[in-house]
Design a protein around this motif. Structure first.
Motif, PDB file in Angstrom:
ATOM      1  N   CYS A  43     -37.025 -27.626  32.265  1.00  0.00           N
ATOM      2  CA  CYS A  43     -35.877 -28.505  32.034  1.00  0.00           C
ATOM      3  C   CYS A  43     -36.108 -29.907  32.594  1.00  0.00           C
ATOM      4  O   CYS A  43     -35.203 -30.736  32.609  1.00  0.00           O
ATOM      5  CB  CYS A  43     -34.586 -27.900  32.590  1.00  0.00           C
ATOM      6  SG  CYS A  43     -34.441 -27.892  34.374  1.00  0.00           S
ATOM      7  N   SER A 129     -26.232 -20.704  36.586  1.00  0.00           N
ATOM      8  CA  SER A 129     -26.393 -20.406  35.164  1.00  0.00           C
ATOM      9  C   SER A 129     -26.472 -18.903  34.902  1.00  0.00           C
ATOM     10  O   SER A 129     -26.157 -18.456  33.786  1.00  0.00           O
ATOM     11  CB  SER A 129     -27.638 -21.098  34.615  1.00  0.00           C
ATOM     12  OG  SER A 129     -27.483 -22.508  34.656  1.00  0.00           O
ATOM     13  N   THR A 172     -23.113 -26.475  24.341  1.00  0.00           N
ATOM     14  CA  THR A 172     -23.992 -26.278  25.501  1.00  0.00           C
ATOM     15  C   THR A 172     -23.150 -26.078  26.747  1.00  0.00           C
ATOM     16  O   THR A 172     -22.156 -26.776  26.940  1.00  0.00           O
ATOM     17  CB  THR A 172     -24.898 -27.519  25.705  1.00  0.00           C
ATOM     18  OG1 THR A 172     -25.648 -27.750  24.509  1.00  0.00           O
ATOM     19  CG2 THR A 172     -25.849 -27.316  26.867  1.00  0.00           C
ATOM     20  N   GLU A 321     -26.969 -31.113  29.182  1.00  0.00           N
ATOM     21  CA  GLU A 321     -27.502 -31.376  27.843  1.00  0.00           C
ATOM     22  C   GLU A 321     -28.956 -31.837  27.876  1.00  0.00           C
ATOM     23  O   GLU A 321     -29.787 -31.366  27.090  1.00  0.00           O
ATOM     24  CB  GLU A 321     -26.653 -32.440  27.139  1.00  0.00           C
ATOM     25  CG  GLU A 321     -25.337 -31.914  26.602  1.00  0.00           C
ATOM     26  CD  GLU A 321     -24.582 -32.966  25.804  1.00  0.00           C
ATOM     27  OE1 GLU A 321     -23.721 -32.564  25.019  1.00  0.00           O
ATOM     28  OE2 GLU A 321     -24.858 -34.174  25.977  1.00  0.00           O
ATOM     29  N   ALA A 324     -31.140 -28.890  28.624  1.00  0.00           N
ATOM     30  CA  ALA A 324     -31.249 -27.984  27.482  1.00  0.00           C
ATOM     31  C   ALA A 324     -32.205 -28.552  26.431  1.00  0.00           C
ATOM     32  O   ALA A 324     -33.023 -27.820  25.848  1.00  0.00           O
ATOM     33  CB  ALA A 324     -29.871 -27.737  26.872  1.00  0.00           C
TER      34      ALA A 324
END
Length: 360
Positions: A43, A129, A172, A321, A324
């Protein structure tokens, strides 16, 4: 300035797993630790991914990490728990603790777990998460070794003490992961490896003066010379330093004080890391219709995206975002790296045939 190269993601994962297995972690443990590090690399959070391998090597060799140790729940209620990590690897302790919080949230609506006697746990958002991926709101925070000075101080008394919150949303998930310092300590470490000068306002040296040389910043912290990173907001109350300072103290309370563990200024002493964490999860259903709540939040996030842009700007991002997008791109290509990182990795055990191939 060093040239940044690309490392094939699959090759990096295989190398990292092999390295941890070479140190004595069983395959399942090596895979779990690697998964947390790869989450950071993929990421784009290079401060908490594979660049941490050298630090973990030092912590293992220094006896801070006890290979084979298992976390233990030492206090528990239907909605809370205290876990003693027994100096196990931080990623293993944290996955164990966050799963307890998730299980309690599913059963009772909310779960809160504080952890003592652990080690560095990697990227905070990994654990928040875990909850969001199951429709829960997840919270993750940790203290660390002393890095951050209090507002108007020059002795590190707190860690970078990140706070991560993940909330289910469409398209998202919202995922905030932020240090309570100006930047994570990994930033000057990365700048040092890349041969860059740190921005003014990141750190203070042992003389109580702003410092931009990443080597001096890193040495001040690692050698306990005095000086360290500023709290979020910088060096004075004018730009909100007292706010970052206060957030960091809150993390110490939730992680170290609730667990009756070690505050940051007393960690990493006498062969004992003593890092503490806090995890929480709750089910939105304790406030009503979970899907309606998700839809309402998602609609607000879309309004943020579509709101008027500042001059010269084309897009407003929602937290999570960029990460992702980076994961989607990295899974198709490779992970960025710099040569110094792999020079350090050469010190890892060779008994398992640890070799990094697949450089792009």
């Amino acid at each position: 300035m060093q040239t940044i190269k690309k490392i094939d993601a699959a090759a990096l994962r295989a190398f990292t797993e092999a390295a941890f297995k070479a140190y004595g972690f069983v395959p399942e443990e090596a895979a779990q630790i690697t998964d947390v590090l790869m989450a950071a690399d993929l990421c784009g959070v290079d401060t908490h991914g594979s660049q941490r391998l050298e630090m973990y090597r030092q912590h293992i060799n220094g006896g801070f990490v006890r290979i084979g140790a298992k976390p233990e729940t030492v206090f528990e209620t239907p909605v809370s728990a205290v876990v003693d990590g027994h100096a196990a690897m931080g990623q293993l302790v944290s996955r164990y603790a966050m799963q307890i919080a998730i299980d309690k949230a599913k059963q009772s609506g909310i779960g809160m777990v504080s952890v003592r006697n652990s080690n560095h746990y990697g990227i905070a958002a990994y654990y928040s998460s875990m909850a969001a991926s199951q429709g829960l709101v997840g919270i993750s925070m940790t203290n660390s070794f002393p890095i951050v000075v209090p507002t108007y101080g020059r002795t590190p008394m707190m860690g970078t003490n990140p706070i991560a919150v993940a909330i289910p949303a469409s398209p998202t998930n919202f995922s905030l992961d932020a240090a309570t310092s100006v930047v994570a300590f990994g930033k000057p470490e990365v700048y040092l490896k890349k041969g860059l000068t740190a921005p003014l306002g990141w750190a203070i040296n042992s003389q109580g003066v702003d410092e931009t040389d990443p080597q001096i910043i890193v040495e001040c912290v690692r050698q306990g010379l005095g000086g360290g990173m500023y709290p979020l907001g910088g060096s004075s109350e004018l730009f909100g330093s007292h706010k970052g300072y206060g957030y960091a103290v809150l993390v110490e309370f939730f992680s170290a004080c609730l667990s009756q563990g070690t505050t940051s200024n007393h960690t990493m002493k006498n062969g004992h890391a003593g890092i503490c964490h806090h995890f929480a999860a709750f089910n939105p259903e304790i406030f009503g219709d979970a899907q309606a709540i998700r839809s309402h939040f998602s609609a607000y996030l879309q309004e943020l995206r579509e709101s008027a842009k500042a001059a010269g700007q084309e897009r407003i991002y929602i937290h999570g975002e960029k990460e992702a997008n980076a994961v989607a791109n990295a899974n198709k290509a490779a992970s960025p790296s710099c040569p110094k990182r792999w020079t350090k990795c050469a010190a890892w055990p060779r008994s398992s045939g640890c070799r990094l191939s697949g450089r792009a």
